[in-house]
Design a protein around this motif. Structure first.
Motif, short mmCIF file in Angstrom:
data_model
loop_
_atom_site.label_atom_id
_atom_site.label_comp_id
_atom_site.label_asym_id
_atom_site.label_seq_id
_atom_site.Cartn_x
_atom_site.Cartn_y
_atom_site.Cartn_z
N SER A 67 0.82 -1.22 0.00
CA SER A 67 0.00 0.00 0.00
C SER A 67 0.84 1.26 0.00
O SER A 67 1.78 1.38 0.79
CB SER A 67 -0.93 0.00 1.22
N ASN A 69 -1.11 4.03 0.09
CA ASN A 69 -2.28 4.86 0.41
C ASN A 69 -2.49 4.79 1.92
O ASN A 69 -2.69 3.69 2.46
CB ASN A 69 -3.50 4.32 -0.34
N ASP A 71 -4.90 5.29 3.76
CA ASP A 71 -6.19 4.78 4.24
C ASP A 71 -6.32 3.26 4.11
O ASP A 71 -7.34 2.69 4.52
CB ASP A 71 -7.34 5.43 3.43
N PHE A 72 -5.32 2.60 3.51
CA PHE A 72 -5.41 1.15 3.29
C PHE A 72 -4.16 0.46 3.79
O PHE A 72 -3.05 0.95 3.55
CB PHE A 72 -5.64 0.85 1.80
N THR A 73 -4.34 -0.66 4.48
CA THR A 73 -3.19 -1.39 4.99
C THR A 73 -3.18 -2.81 4.42
O THR A 73 -4.23 -3.33 3.98
CB THR A 73 -3.21 -1.47 6.52
N ASP A 76 -6.16 -5.68 4.07
CA ASP A 76 -7.54 -5.22 3.82
C ASP A 76 -8.13 -5.99 2.63
O ASP A 76 -7.42 -6.29 1.66
CB ASP A 76 -7.58 -3.73 3.46
N ASP A 93 -9.93 6.02 -4.94
CA ASP A 93 -10.16 7.45 -4.71
C ASP A 93 -11.64 7.81 -4.62
O ASP A 93 -12.00 8.99 -4.51
CB ASP A 93 -9.49 8.28 -5.81
#
Ligand code: NAP
Length: 329
Positions: A67, A69, A71-73, A76, A93
């Motif tokens: 990732s 990003n 907001d993401f790990t 997920d 997005d």
């Protein structure tokens, strides 16, 4: 009908992740009749046509393995539109209705259920019955392609809301499944006898709603059997997909709609996105309590996906057709 030689599997290096992107390892992807429409070229506002030489796409679920990003790990689970491949670089997005979104797994819910009962197939069945056709308790509904992904759920949702259900499918095995585990009140094999005759025998007093996934002779038979004020949810026209959507054949009884004041309403599930929360809460409730049978036809491996897709178009599937890319954990 497509041919397996129309497809090739290629290997490509995974590109480096740009800021905001994630790398997902797909675990399952969906095979859908609408993909056939996308293979005919031409423009459609349903989904963009596939381009020769470009990778196919379609609904998929997978696990984030890298990732960039915040907001993401890693770990997920994401639902996204880049199926037909083992890995996908995605930018979640939220820019449109196909954007990757996280989905919950655990308990009775596996990632693949977000492609079937809790995803597009289930939502199409639910929205078509209850939002488009406004099916009410005590009414009689006829469901076509009823042993498939959308149809098998439409049959069960309609029963759970108190309707009487008549179903059609293309083999005697599917007919037995429909009146057995799936709970239809009556079912028939549309290949063995004229559809109008079978429908009249199953519903001598007529039907209130037709959930149409087929078009052509099925729609004609329903137009004849619909009672005054009846409704049709026009969900699909699989009878015509190998001939192009502009070549609808066999609907000769439209005058019945005038005589009986029928409503025929076409829809795409995504037109009902505002109702997705209501759908999820009702259908997850049923699913988590074991009130739904989710039939699946599972194809193993990317290389077998074309044959699975062709099989599904010809009726070789029961329930949702899915490609599995990873062995179960
Ligand atoms: N409007 C929307 O938003 C939306 C969303 C999803 C799907 N759909 C439509 O819903 C329909 C069902 O999709 P699905 O994903 O649930 O596929 P599916 O029913 O799981 O698979 C397609 C089925 O269609 C049946 N079929 C094929 N050719 C047929 C023909 N000439 N006459 C009658 N039945 C035929 C086959 O079963 P038999 O053995 O019974 O022939 C086959 O199993 C399709 O028309 C699809 O385009 C619409």
């Amino acid at each position: 009908m497509p041919d397996p030689d129309d497809f090739i599997v290629v290997e490509q290096p995974v590109p480096a992740l740009q800021r905001g992107a994630v790398l997902v390892e797909n675990s399952w992807f969906s095979l859908d009749p609408s993909m056939r429409i996308r293979m005919s070229g031409g423009e459609s506002s349903y989904f963009a046509p596939y381009r020769i030489g470009a990778p196919l796409d379609g609904w998929a679920v997978g696990t984030v393995v890298e990732s960039s990003n915040p907001d993401f790990t890693v770990g997920d689970t994401l639902h996204h539109a880049c199926g037909w491949r083992e890995h996908a670089v995605l930018v979640p997005d939220g820019s449109d209705w196909t954007s990757p979104r996280p989905v919950g797994v655990g308990g009775a819910i596996d990632a693949r259920h977000h492609l079937s009962v809790l995803g597009a197939s289930g939502f199409t069945a639910w929205a078509g019955l209850f939002k488009v056709a406004q099916l009410g308790p005590g009414e009689t509904v006829f469901v076509s392609a009823a042993a498939g992904a959308v149809g098998s759920l439409a049959v069960q949702f309609a029963k759970l809301r108190g309707a009487r259900v008549i179903a059609s499918a293309g083999t005697s095995e599917k007919v037995r499944r429909l009146t057995g585990a799936l709970g239809a009140d009556a079912a028939f094999d549309y290949r063995t006898r004229p559809i109008g005759e079978s429908l009249r025998s199953a519903a001598p007093d007529g039907i209130d709603v037709y959930f149409d996934s087929v078009g052509a002779e099925h729609l004609d038979a329903a137009l004849e059997s619909l009672r005054p004020g009846g409704r049709v949810a026009l969900c699909g026209q699989i009878e015509n997909y190998n001939h192009g959507t502009g070549a609808s054949k066999g609907v000769t009884r439209l005058f019945s709609a005038i005589e009986k004041g029928l409503t025929l309403r076409g829809f795409l599930a995504r037109m009902y996105t505002d109702d997705f929360g209501e759908f999820r809460s009702e259908v997850s409730h049923w699913f988590e309590r074991g009130m739904l049978t989710v039939d699946e036809t599972v194809i193993d491996g990317l290389e077998n996906a074309p044959q699975g897709f062709i099989g599904m178009l010809g009726g070789a599937n029961i329930g949702k057709t899915l490609v599995r890319l990873q062995a179960e954990a």
